[in-house]
Design an enzyme around this catalytic site. Structure first.
Site, PDB file in Angstrom:
ATOM      1  N   LYS A 157       1.080  -1.193  -0.072  1.00 37.01           N
ATOM      2  CA  LYS A 157       0.125  -0.143  -0.328  1.00 37.01           C
ATOM      3  C   LYS A 157       0.567   1.279  -0.044  1.00 37.01           C
ATOM      4  O   LYS A 157       2.305   1.811   1.162  1.00 37.01           O
ATOM      5  CB  LYS A 157      -0.928   0.409   1.061  1.00 37.01           C
ATOM      6  CG  LYS A 157      -2.108  -0.956   1.251  1.00 37.01           C
ATOM      7  CD  LYS A 157      -3.258  -0.685   2.071  1.00 37.01           C
ATOM      8  CE  LYS A 157      -4.085  -1.745   2.509  1.00 37.01           C
ATOM      9  NZ  LYS A 157      -5.024  -1.992   3.585  1.00 37.01           N
ATOM     10  N   GLY A 164      -8.104   3.482  -3.150  1.00 30.58           N
ATOM     11  CA  GLY A 164      -7.727   2.341  -3.406  1.00 30.58           C
ATOM     12  C   GLY A 164      -6.799   2.598  -4.657  1.00 30.58           C
ATOM     13  O   GLY A 164      -6.540   1.709  -5.410  1.00 30.58           O
ATOM     14  N   TYR A 201      -2.652  -9.828   4.792  1.00 28.23           N
ATOM     15  CA  TYR A 201      -3.381  -9.060   4.072  1.00 28.23           C
ATOM     16  C   TYR A 201      -5.028 -10.638   4.959  1.00 28.23           C
ATOM     17  O   TYR A 201      -4.639 -11.325   5.159  1.00 28.23           O
ATOM     18  CB  TYR A 201      -3.511 -10.111   2.111  1.00 28.23           C
ATOM     19  CG  TYR A 201      -5.333 -10.444   1.440  1.00 28.23           C
ATOM     20  CD1 TYR A 201      -5.646  -9.602   1.983  1.00 28.23           C
ATOM     21  CD2 TYR A 201      -4.965 -12.324   1.109  1.00 28.23           C
ATOM     22  CE1 TYR A 201      -7.242  -9.133   0.799  1.00 28.23           C
ATOM     23  CE2 TYR A 201      -6.300 -11.885   0.591  1.00 28.23           C
ATOM     24  CZ  TYR A 201      -7.266 -10.795   0.250  1.00 28.23           C
ATOM     25  OH  TYR A 201      -8.405 -10.681  -0.048  1.00 28.23           O
ATOM     26  N   ILE A 202      -5.876  -9.984   5.457  1.00 33.91           N
ATOM     27  CA  ILE A 202      -6.721 -10.505   5.802  1.00 33.91           C
ATOM     28  C   ILE A 202      -7.498 -10.991   5.418  1.00 33.91           C
ATOM     29  O   ILE A 202      -8.542 -10.027   5.069  1.00 33.91           O
ATOM     30  CB  ILE A 202      -7.112  -9.478   7.360  1.00 33.91           C
ATOM     31  CG1 ILE A 202      -5.839  -9.343   8.137  1.00 33.91           C
ATOM     32  CG2 ILE A 202      -8.270  -9.872   7.674  1.00 33.91           C
ATOM     33  CD1 ILE A 202      -6.135  -8.405  10.010  1.00 33.91           C
ATOM     34  N   HIS A 207     -14.982  -4.509   4.873  1.00 33.17           N
ATOM     35  CA  HIS A 207     -14.653  -3.147   5.287  1.00 33.17           C
ATOM     36  C   HIS A 207     -15.196  -2.263   6.062  1.00 33.17           C
ATOM     37  O   HIS A 207     -16.661  -1.710   6.178  1.00 33.17           O
ATOM     38  CB  HIS A 207     -13.934  -2.784   4.063  1.00 33.17           C
ATOM     39  CG  HIS A 207     -13.435  -1.404   4.208  1.00 33.17           C
ATOM     40  ND1 HIS A 207     -12.392  -0.431   3.063  1.00 33.17           N
ATOM     41  CD2 HIS A 207     -13.674  -0.350   5.269  1.00 33.17           C
ATOM     42  CE1 HIS A 207     -12.404   0.330   3.457  1.00 33.17           C
ATOM     43  NE2 HIS A 207     -12.656   1.142   4.674  1.00 33.17           N
ATOM     44  N   ARG A 291     -10.291  13.970   6.841  1.00 32.52           N
ATOM     45  CA  ARG A 291     -11.477  14.467   6.115  1.00 32.52           C
ATOM     46  C   ARG A 291     -12.722  14.099   5.765  1.00 32.52           C
ATOM     47  O   ARG A 291     -12.515  12.606   6.117  1.00 32.52           O
ATOM     48  CB  ARG A 291     -10.898  14.353   3.899  1.00 32.52           C
ATOM     49  CG  ARG A 291     -10.713  13.230   4.183  1.00 32.52           C
ATOM     50  CD  ARG A 291     -10.786  13.132   2.107  1.00 32.52           C
ATOM     51  NE  ARG A 291     -10.080  12.161   2.278  1.00 32.52           N
ATOM     52  CZ  ARG A 291     -11.083  10.874   1.283  1.00 32.52           C
ATOM     53  NH1 ARG A 291     -12.402  11.160   2.028  1.00 32.52           N
ATOM     54  NH2 ARG A 291     -10.638   9.778   1.140  1.00 32.52           N
TER      55      ARG A 291
END
Length: 435
Positions: A157, A164, A201-202, A207, A291
């Site tokens: 990331k 994304g 990675y889960i 989300h 934000r």
């Protein structure tokens, strides 16, 4: 309270902020690119100024031009909306240097929290559980060594990421080198910062995010959770609140931990803490957005609190006038993002109505959708006393919404809300084929 605010954004969020300011009795200043000269936010604002060409780099990302315009127009504050300069610490610092209030966190907080790898180190000092991962990895070799330690699959990331971008799922060592260069290149292009980090990675997971408001007087509240698991290539398509995967006991527990964490890190403003929720009910902290979120509307519909107005009040130094006990999470709200699939001129628009149906948009007949900006046309939001009723209301609203002359994803959204997996609430990040 400010007497005049410049909105450094465009599209539906600029319209949303202008309307909130009007209700507060605050004058508004719009800025626009040459491509947006006939846009709705330009017509609604009390003053409007063209600040450059159609490319975002020439206009909505032009810090000097925006600040100069704010000073010229006599604005006391700048609201960045989301995207563009909303998480740019350099811009927030430039605002302060020129005597303007940036409606958002201070630049120091933005730098501390904006780097996702550094933020995780900060959050580890609280009671939240952080996804196992690394600090910044500066090379392929370093990334390979770290991935071996974490165990495949891993997520790569961008440290300054969002929306994304700069994200790659890596299943094995063979994929790592290409993914590293792709992610860093994309991160440089999107954020001007190519630094990346790795995390476990889960999967399978959902989300789930928590909406926070915190003022400079030490008060903080959480306005509930949102389920954002309906995504394609890490881009959210549909959100709902509350999450059907979270029971009342889990919700109360994670809200208490999130509020405590926000206070400990000294955050001020509207913010969103994002988690992965695994099948065992564990919340794994991922990142924090400093934000307004695109999906803030579902929280407003559920709780009745206007997040844009509270952003402005907090920036003006006004304390929150409610506590966590005043936040009532009853009923269900769902949002479908309506995106354009083509450019062109809007020939017809019919907006659905009825109680608790809302369409946040910048569209009017004749609006030209250009290739220069995000494809979001609007957000269709509904609220009802039960999730079952909210689903029926959303289906009816999607069937009634007409956007002529431009291809859209309305039909796709209708298929999603009619899918048995979504109706049952038994869905996760794999719903749209994400792996």
């Amino acid at each position: 309270m400010f007497s005049k605010i410049l909105i450094a954004n465009r599209g539906e969020i600029a319209v949303r902020i202008i309307r909130a300011c009007k209700e507060m009795g605050v004058a508004t200043v719009a800025v626009y690119s040459e491509a947006d000269k006939n846009a709705l936010h330009v017509a609604l604002a009390d003053q409007s100024y063209c600040i450059g060409g159609p490319e975002a780099s020439e206009s909505y990302l032009n810090e000097n031009q925006i600040i100069s315009t704010a000073i010229l127009a006599g604005a006391q504050a700048i609201h960045p909306g989301y995207g563009f300069l909303s998480e740019n610490a350099h811009f927030a610092r430039a605002c302060r240097k020129n005597g303007l209030v940036f409606i958002g966190p201070d630049p120091e907080s933005m730098e501390r929290i904006g780097n996702k790898a550094l933020l995780k180190e900060l959050i580890r000092s609280t009671c939240l559980t952080v996804i196992p991962g690394t600090k910044t990895v500066a090379s392929v070799a370093e990334a390979r060594q770290a991935a071996d330690g974490i165990g495949y699959p891993v997520m790569l990331k961008a440290c300054a990421g969002g929306g994304g971008r700069g994200i790659r799922l890596i299943h094995s060592e063979d994929e790592l080198e290409d993914a590293y260069y792709q992610a860093t290149s994309e991160a440089v292009s999107a954020f001007g910062d190519g630094s990346v980090y790795l995390e476990k990675y889960i999967f399978p997971a959902r989300h789930v995010e928590l909406q926070i408001l915190a003022d400079e007087h030490g008060n903080a509240v959480c306005l509930g959770d949102r389920d954002c698991s309906l995504q394609r290539r890490n881009q959210k398509l549909l959100e709902e609140t509350p999450s059907p995967a979270v029971n009342d006991g889990q919700r109360q527990g994670i809200i208490e931990l999130a509020v405590d964490a926000v206070k400990k890190i000294g955050y001020v403003g509207a913010g969103t803490l994002e988690f992965l929720l695994d099948r065992e009910g564990n919340f794994w902290f991922m990142e924090m957005n400093v934000r307004l979120q695109v999906e803030h509307c579902v929280t407003e519909m559920l709780t009745g609190f206007d997040l844009v107005k509270w952003q402005i009040r907090i920036a003006a130094g006004i304390p929150l006038n409610f506590t966590q006990k005043d936040v009532r999470i009853k009923g269900s709200a769902i949002e479908c993002r309506i995106n354009a699939g083509s450019c062109g001129a809007l020939e017809m628009l019919h907006v659905p109505g009825g109680p608790s149906v809302r369409f946040d948009t910048c569209l009017v007949t004749g609006t030209v959708v250009s290739p220069y900006y995000d494809s979001l046309l609007g957000k269709l939001i509904v609220y009802a006393k039960t999730r079952e009723e909210a689903l029926r209301k959303m289906r009816a609203a999607l069937c009634e919404l007409v956007i002529g002359g431009i291809s859209t994803n309305i039909e796709e959204q209708l298929r999603i809300v009619e899918d048995e997996r979504f109706i049952s609430g038994n869905y996760d990040l794999a719903f749209m084929g994400n792996r």
